[in-house]
Motif scaffolding. Structure first.
Motif, PDB file in Angstrom:
ATOM      1  N   ARG A 128       0.831  -1.207   0.000  1.00  0.00           N
ATOM      2  CA  ARG A 128       0.000   0.000   0.000  1.00  0.00           C
ATOM      3  C   ARG A 128       0.864   1.255   0.000  1.00  0.00           C
ATOM      4  NH1 ARG A 128      -2.951  -1.013   5.261  1.00  0.00           N
ATOM      5  NH2 ARG A 128      -3.967   0.993   4.857  1.00  0.00           N
ATOM      6  N   LEU A 129       1.968   1.228   0.761  1.00  0.00           N
ATOM      7  CA  LEU A 129       2.901   2.350   0.748  1.00  0.00           C
ATOM      8  C   LEU A 129       3.515   2.528  -0.634  1.00  0.00           C
ATOM      9  CD1 LEU A 129       4.567   4.547   2.217  1.00  0.00           C
ATOM     10  CD2 LEU A 129       6.236   2.757   2.770  1.00  0.00           C
ATOM     11  N   ARG A 130       3.871   1.424  -1.262  1.00  0.00           N
ATOM     12  CA  ARG A 130       4.471   1.516  -2.595  1.00  0.00           C
ATOM     13  C   ARG A 130       3.519   2.182  -3.584  1.00  0.00           C
ATOM     14  NH1 ARG A 130       6.188  -3.429  -6.673  1.00  0.00           N
ATOM     15  NH2 ARG A 130       7.521  -2.172  -8.060  1.00  0.00           N
ATOM     16  N   ALA A 131       2.238   1.859  -3.500  1.00  0.00           N
ATOM     17  CA  ALA A 131       1.266   2.475  -4.393  1.00  0.00           C
ATOM     18  C   ALA A 131       1.181   3.981  -4.157  1.00  0.00           C
ATOM     19  CB  ALA A 131      -0.100   1.823  -4.197  1.00  0.00           C
ATOM     20  N   ARG A 132       1.184   4.386  -2.890  1.00  0.00           N
ATOM     21  CA  ARG A 132       1.127   5.816  -2.601  1.00  0.00           C
ATOM     22  C   ARG A 132       2.399   6.531  -3.044  1.00  0.00           C
ATOM     23  NH1 ARG A 132      -2.394   9.828  -2.541  1.00  0.00           N
ATOM     24  NH2 ARG A 132      -1.462  11.668  -1.524  1.00  0.00           N
ATOM     25  N   VAL A 151      12.787  -1.995   8.658  1.00  0.00           N
ATOM     26  CA  VAL A 151      13.485  -2.914   7.763  1.00  0.00           C
ATOM     27  C   VAL A 151      14.981  -2.621   7.849  1.00  0.00           C
ATOM     28  CG1 VAL A 151      13.038  -1.374   5.800  1.00  0.00           C
ATOM     29  CG2 VAL A 151      13.770  -3.705   5.377  1.00  0.00           C
ATOM     30  N   ILE A 152      15.756  -3.677   7.969  1.00  0.00           N
ATOM     31  CA  ILE A 152      17.212  -3.596   7.900  1.00  0.00           C
ATOM     32  C   ILE A 152      17.588  -3.991   6.476  1.00  0.00           C
ATOM     33  CG2 ILE A 152      19.382  -4.518   8.807  1.00  0.00           C
ATOM     34  CD1 ILE A 152      17.817  -5.192  11.405  1.00  0.00           C
ATOM     35  N   PRO A 153      17.925  -3.033   5.604  1.00  0.00           N
ATOM     36  CA  PRO A 153      18.020  -3.335   4.172  1.00  0.00           C
ATOM     37  C   PRO A 153      19.071  -4.374   3.795  1.00  0.00           C
ATOM     38  CG  PRO A 153      17.782  -0.977   4.514  1.00  0.00           C
ATOM     39  CD  PRO A 153      18.023  -1.582   5.863  1.00  0.00           C
ATOM     40  N   THR A 154      20.246  -4.317   4.435  1.00  0.00           N
ATOM     41  CA  THR A 154      21.328  -5.227   4.075  1.00  0.00           C
ATOM     42  C   THR A 154      22.067  -5.651   5.337  1.00  0.00           C
ATOM     43  OG1 THR A 154      23.099  -3.580   3.847  1.00  0.00           O
ATOM     44  CG2 THR A 154      21.653  -3.891   1.933  1.00  0.00           C
ATOM     45  N   THR A 174      10.838  -9.001   3.440  1.00  0.00           N
ATOM     46  CA  THR A 174      10.931  -7.619   3.897  1.00  0.00           C
ATOM     47  C   THR A 174      11.926  -6.838   3.055  1.00  0.00           C
ATOM     48  OG1 THR A 174      10.423  -8.314   6.159  1.00  0.00           O
ATOM     49  CG2 THR A 174      11.445  -6.161   5.890  1.00  0.00           C
ATOM     50  N   ARG A 175      13.081  -7.418   2.834  1.00  0.00           N
ATOM     51  CA  ARG A 175      14.099  -6.726   2.040  1.00  0.00           C
ATOM     52  C   ARG A 175      13.670  -6.581   0.588  1.00  0.00           C
ATOM     53  NH1 ARG A 175      19.783  -9.178   4.648  1.00  0.00           N
ATOM     54  NH2 ARG A 175      19.777  -7.736   6.443  1.00  0.00           N
ATOM     55  N   ASP A 176      12.995  -7.573   0.043  1.00  0.00           N
ATOM     56  CA  ASP A 176      12.480  -7.459  -1.319  1.00  0.00           C
ATOM     57  C   ASP A 176      11.502  -6.288  -1.419  1.00  0.00           C
ATOM     58  OD1 ASP A 176      13.964  -9.610  -2.147  1.00  0.00           O
ATOM     59  OD2 ASP A 176      12.298 -11.036  -2.152  1.00  0.00           O
ATOM     60  N   ALA A 177      10.614  -6.160  -0.430  1.00  0.00           N
ATOM     61  CA  ALA A 177       9.651  -5.063  -0.438  1.00  0.00           C
ATOM     62  C   ALA A 177      10.367  -3.715  -0.377  1.00  0.00           C
ATOM     63  CB  ALA A 177       8.687  -5.203   0.736  1.00  0.00           C
ATOM     64  N   TRP A 178      11.414  -3.633   0.436  1.00  0.00           N
ATOM     65  CA  TRP A 178      12.203  -2.394   0.533  1.00  0.00           C
ATOM     66  C   TRP A 178      12.831  -2.049  -0.800  1.00  0.00           C
ATOM     67  CZ3 TRP A 178      13.716   1.856   3.092  1.00  0.00           C
ATOM     68  CH2 TRP A 178      14.965   2.408   2.782  1.00  0.00           C
ATOM     69  N   PHE A 179      13.483  -3.002  -1.429  1.00  0.00           N
ATOM     70  CA  PHE A 179      14.190  -2.693  -2.666  1.00  0.00           C
ATOM     71  C   PHE A 179      13.247  -2.456  -3.833  1.00  0.00           C
ATOM     72  CE2 PHE A 179      17.912  -4.322  -0.347  1.00  0.00           C
ATOM     73  CZ  PHE A 179      18.770  -3.264  -0.606  1.00  0.00           C
ATOM     74  N   ARG A 180      12.033  -2.983  -3.766  1.00  0.00           N
ATOM     75  CA  ARG A 180      11.048  -2.603  -4.774  1.00  0.00           C
ATOM     76  C   ARG A 180      10.739  -1.108  -4.675  1.00  0.00           C
ATOM     77  NH1 ARG A 180       8.890  -7.870  -3.943  1.00  0.00           N
ATOM     78  NH2 ARG A 180       7.456  -7.138  -2.307  1.00  0.00           N
ATOM     79  N   LEU A 181      10.641  -0.596  -3.441  1.00  0.00           N
ATOM     80  CA  LEU A 181      10.460   0.848  -3.272  1.00  0.00           C
ATOM     81  C   LEU A 181      11.629   1.625  -3.876  1.00  0.00           C
ATOM     82  CD1 LEU A 181       9.244   1.262   0.438  1.00  0.00           C
ATOM     83  CD2 LEU A 181       7.842   1.188  -1.623  1.00  0.00           C
ATOM     84  N   VAL A 182      12.828   1.242  -3.496  1.00  0.00           N
ATOM     85  CA  VAL A 182      14.016   1.969  -3.948  1.00  0.00           C
ATOM     86  C   VAL A 182      14.134   1.923  -5.464  1.00  0.00           C
ATOM     87  CG1 VAL A 182      16.533   2.031  -3.857  1.00  0.00           C
ATOM     88  CG2 VAL A 182      15.229   1.609  -1.764  1.00  0.00           C
ATOM     89  N   TYR A 183      13.921   0.754  -6.051  1.00  0.00           N
ATOM     90  CA  TYR A 183      14.087   0.603  -7.493  1.00  0.00           C
ATOM     91  C   TYR A 183      12.966   1.239  -8.298  1.00  0.00           C
ATOM     92  CZ  TYR A 183      17.798  -2.698  -6.296  1.00  0.00           C
ATOM     93  OH  TYR A 183      18.939  -3.278  -5.795  1.00  0.00           O
ATOM     94  N   ASP A 184      11.912   1.683  -7.609  1.00  0.00           N
ATOM     95  CA  ASP A 184      10.886   2.476  -8.292  1.00  0.00           C
ATOM     96  C   ASP A 184      11.372   3.896  -8.588  1.00  0.00           C
ATOM     97  OD1 ASP A 184       8.965   0.502  -8.467  1.00  0.00           O
ATOM     98  OD2 ASP A 184       7.879   1.136  -6.665  1.00  0.00           O
ATOM     99  N   ILE A 218      17.153   1.162  10.882  1.00  0.00           N
ATOM    100  CA  ILE A 218      15.783   0.917  10.437  1.00  0.00           C
ATOM    101  C   ILE A 218      15.021   2.211  10.157  1.00  0.00           C
ATOM    102  CG2 ILE A 218      15.520  -1.346  11.492  1.00  0.00           C
ATOM    103  CD1 ILE A 218      14.119  -0.037  13.844  1.00  0.00           C
ATOM    104  N   ASP A 219      15.617   3.354  10.463  1.00  0.00           N
ATOM    105  CA  ASP A 219      15.008   4.653  10.176  1.00  0.00           C
ATOM    106  C   ASP A 219      15.622   5.186   8.884  1.00  0.00           C
ATOM    107  OD1 ASP A 219      13.542   5.355  12.958  1.00  0.00           O
ATOM    108  OD2 ASP A 219      15.452   4.342  13.338  1.00  0.00           O
ATOM    109  N   HIS A 220      14.775   5.537   7.935  1.00  0.00           N
ATOM    110  CA  HIS A 220      15.258   5.846   6.591  1.00  0.00           C
ATOM    111  C   HIS A 220      14.559   7.074   6.020  1.00  0.00           C
ATOM    112  CE1 HIS A 220      16.970   1.840   6.797  1.00  0.00           C
ATOM    113  NE2 HIS A 220      15.756   1.312   6.911  1.00  0.00           N
ATOM    114  N   ALA A 221      15.198   7.672   5.025  1.00  0.00           N
ATOM    115  CA  ALA A 221      14.610   8.767   4.255  1.00  0.00           C
ATOM    116  C   ALA A 221      14.759   8.427   2.778  1.00  0.00           C
ATOM    117  CB  ALA A 221      15.303  10.088   4.570  1.00  0.00           C
TER     118      ALA A 221
END
Length: 259
Positions: A128-132, A151-154, A174-184, A218-221
């Motif tokens: 849902r976050l990715r869609a927004r 999420v701890i990315p790596t 969890t990491r896959d979901a994170w990197f889908r955000l980044v790669y968007d 786990i805190d990110h921008a």
């Protein structure tokens, strides 16, 4: 513009530390997570003497997010909550606009224990976050999505990968979901300036984690292309974790040059 984030772990319990941090670091925008306060009991008046106005989306006892902005340049509320689940009543998302920058303050679900319903809720919330975020990106405006992503990315983002091997924060999903955000098309601001890792934002209260520097990030921008073009600095206010009655998180921040 300096945009910061602080999982305060109880805004009333940590209010002296929060006011201290605001006075010392003076962010233009401060996004807070885990305020653990209902809407009616959020201490908005406490920030006025330091020159801040507040908007918030509270929940009694847990969760809750807020944004503090400098008086005279207020943050304008855009929305609270994410679309896609009418039954989700947890206060984890607040989106606002300040000047020409869109800012989303988030507290993403922890997901433990996993596997189980809490982990599935975490993954659904990610989608849902990715869609927004796709909507924000497509607006082609400077946008910053900041907060506690849980999420701890790596493996470079944790003192000991083995110590958290079974935790929801490190799972492949969890990491896959994170990197889908980044790669968007989003920029991880902290990683941009500290590509080697080893920069933590959380140290547990248990087992002397702070004293032994057993932490993780786990805190990110995450910054949209229009925001990343204006990125000049990012960091962690690590020292605030070591103060008396501190939150278990340290604040993070990004600096954007003016348009």
């Amino acid at each position: 513009m300096k945009i910061a984030s602080f999982n305060i772990n109880g805004v009333k319990a940590r209010l002296p530390r929060l006011l201290e941090w605001l006075e010392e670091t003076q962010p233009d925008i401060a996004c807070l997570q885990e305020i653990k306060s209902s809407d009616g009991t959020f201490p908005a008046d406490a920030f006025a003497p330091l020159g801040y106005e507040a908007i918030w989306h509270g929940q009694k006892g847990f969760n809750g997010v807020a944004v503090l902005s400098r008086q005279g340049s207020p943050a304008v509320l855009v929305k609270t909550g994410l679309d896609g689940d009418e039954d989700d009543t947890q206060a984890r998302y607040l989106e606002c606009r300040s000047q020409d920058v869109h800012i989303a303050c988030i507290y993403l679900p922890n997901g433990n224990p996993q596997p189980g319903p809490k982990f599935l809720y975490k993954l659904r919330w990610f989608e849902r976050l990715r869609a927004r975020m796709a909507h924000l990106r497509d607006l082609e405006v400077p946008a910053v999505v900041i907060g506690d992503f849980n999420v701890i990315p790596t493996d470079a983002d944790i003192w000991s990968p083995a110590a958290m091997g079974d935790d929801a924060l490190t799972q492949a999903e969890t990491r896959d979901a994170w990197f889908r955000l980044v790669y968007d098309g989003w920029t991880d601001a902290i990683r941009h300036f500290y590509p080697q890792g080893g920069l933590w934002t959380f140290w547990d209260y248990q087992a002397g984690a702070w004293q032994r520097d057993h932490g993780f990030r786990i805190d990110h921008a995450l910054l949209s292309p229009k925001a990343s073009d204006r990125l000049v600095a990012a960091g962690v206010d690590r020292s605030h974790r070591g103060r008396e009655r501190a939150s278990d998180h340290a604040p993070i921040w990004v600096n954007l040059r003016d348009a």
